[in-house]
Design a protein around this motif. Sequence first.
Motif, PDB file in Angstrom:
ATOM      1  N   GLY A   1       7.728   7.820   2.547  1.00  8.61           N
ATOM      2  CA  GLY A   1       6.496   7.278   3.094  1.00  8.61           C
ATOM      3  C   GLY A   1       6.123   7.836   4.454  1.00  8.61           C
ATOM      4  N   ASN A  10       5.697   2.736   7.929  1.00 11.61           N
ATOM      5  CA  ASN A  10       4.893   3.417   6.923  1.00 11.61           C
ATOM      6  C   ASN A  10       3.556   2.713   6.750  1.00 11.61           C
ATOM      7  N   LEU A  43       1.157   4.624   1.206  1.00  8.91           N
ATOM      8  CA  LEU A  43       1.813   4.125  -0.007  1.00  8.91           C
ATOM      9  C   LEU A  43       0.874   3.194  -0.766  1.00  8.91           C
TER      10      LEU A  43
END
Length: 728
Positions: A646, A678, A652
């Motif tokens: 990530g 992330n 994501l």
Amino acid sequence: MENQNDSMELTLSDIIRIFRKRIGLFLLVVIATIVFTILYLLTATPVFEAVATLKVEPSSENPAADIFSSTYGFGGKANISTEVELIKRRINLEKVVKSLNLIKKLGLEKEEIAMDIAVNTLDKWITVSPVKDTKLVEIAVQHPDPVLAAQIANKLAEVYNELLKSLSKNQYTVKREFIEEQIPKIEKELKDVEERIRKFKEENGVFVLDEEAKWLLEMMSQYDTQLNEINIQIEETRAKIKAIKELLAKTEEKIITSETISMNPVVMELKQKLTDLNVRLSGLMATRPESDVEVIALKKQISETKNLIKKEVEKIVTSQIQTINPVYSNMVEELAGQEASLQVLLATRSAVEKLRDRYQTKLARLPRLEQILLEMQRELKVKESLYTLLLEKLEETRIAEAGVIGNAQIVERAAVPKLPVKPNKKLTLAIGGVLGIFLGILIVFMAEYLDKTIKEEMEVQQLLRDIPVLGRIPRMSEMKDNASELVVTSDPTSVGAESFKLVVTNLQFAGDKNVDVVAVTSTGPGEGKTLVAANVAATFAQNGFKTLIIDLDMRKPRVEKVFGISKRAKMGVVNHFVKNVPLEEVTINLMENLDIIPVGPLPPNPTVILTNPRFPEIIAQLRKNYDKVVVDLPPVLAAADALIVGKYVDGLIIVVRMSQTLKPSLRTAYDNIRTSGNKLLGVVLNDISEKSSQYYYYYYSADGKRKRRFKTSLFGGTQRNSGKSQRV
């Protein structure tokens, strides 16, 4: 933290949503409860109730008890309650069992303790209760046999009445039996005396007494008559004392009643004191403030009195104080009275005997023949008076004995009931319905509490308030039967294909910059991340972007299967990192604008590959070679791979499968992504159904027929315009 607390609040809309979601379970519980209630009503044995009514006169108390009752303000009510307790005494129940042959009817002939079992069973059938503010007592018997119920109620009333009558009648019976035994003896003695006087006069020629002898005869006869009466009373009293002692041996000295606490004199006195204090406090509160010294003192006294009452009641309960049986008490009082009467009679007889002895001395100075005749005539007169007295007493006793009744009267005999009292069908059915509703509500909330899976989109929004929903993928069963998992190519006009196109469209608005490299993951296995990754990549390719899908799920790779590759490739991304095989050699072209880099051989430690220093360089190289890169990652909670990768992608995507993804898992996955720094672009809801969504959109299929389908996305809903469905 504030958002999390807000999400835990249960609002009215949440309750409505819960019931809408689980309305089937709620209706099932309600209907099942009603059905079971109906089955119970159809199969339950009807129970009939027969009621006999008695009028009970409270047992008389002794003078001390009367003073006590008037002092503490109770009496008659307690006595009636005591009589009620006496009705169900074992002696009465045993007579009912024997009279109605209940042992045989209950099938207990072979039982060693048949009588005990029958009495205990009979006791459960019977309820004895006083009618409020009256002297009436109702004996209610409940039994499946209405005739037997009426027989038991009537027989118990008769047995109880006979018991009271026998107790009251006993003293008259003893007296009558004693007199009946004495009359034949006195009659025979009277005849013997008359015969002796006749023979004496004939033999001695003495027929008339002089005046002095007549006077002595008169006085001696009076004293003899008195002595006879006293002796009869003494014998009657002794017989009564004997009978009372025999009854005392058979009667229970104490019984437990419900009035034990209320009859306690200390409790009654404290209750009266508490009442007086409350009256005084009410008067003071009307004219003085609560801070007044006297008001405070009264409140303290009231508190102390309440504590004393509580302690006294606890003392009564723990010591199990019992109430004296009134029948036993009356007999003890009667015994004491008879003993006292006996002593008085003995003293009276002694005095009369002394007076008579004086005249007996004067009688000894008369001539012998006159003395003998006087003695015989005196004896005759005594026997005559005694005989007459016994006859009078016998009639009086018979009249008194015949007039004795118990202190209970049967006012109304129990009739054979026509309708059962149990079960009450209307009431039971109503209770079953209400119980079903409450059970339904309880089970719905329990199911909601125990079910940790995500059922509705709103639950995702509550857990991830700042994260958008990029799209909603319909349930595969609602797509065409012959469609493969890659629906954007196999059925491009289907609702499933349209839903993936919405995901791709929404991705363009998900970040601050263009999203070129996106990774797809989930919280756990089987939630559809590979399905979403493959279809998103194919959609990018269809839109004209040169696209690469790279399979980095090195534990359970499925990308090749979704694209219809029957045999897994022997070369892949693992070969590139381990053996430096060029990327061009491990890249497979699937269709126009779409390439795939499979996993290749599964490595023993996938994390080592992803943490390879060359990994960021490879991602950078792929950015240059392709317009769009889609990465299929393992689940967030299954491995650290998603969090490692990530860092090198634009963001994501978490796939949430309805009715499978757990709420705690989704929250934990989100926390892990946020903690690792992330970026989470959004959520894709997979396997969604109409029940999971509140808003729907219309789309046109290839044949031009309009169909109602699934909820629009947060960013790109549908708008109806001139009969057409346009995606925004």
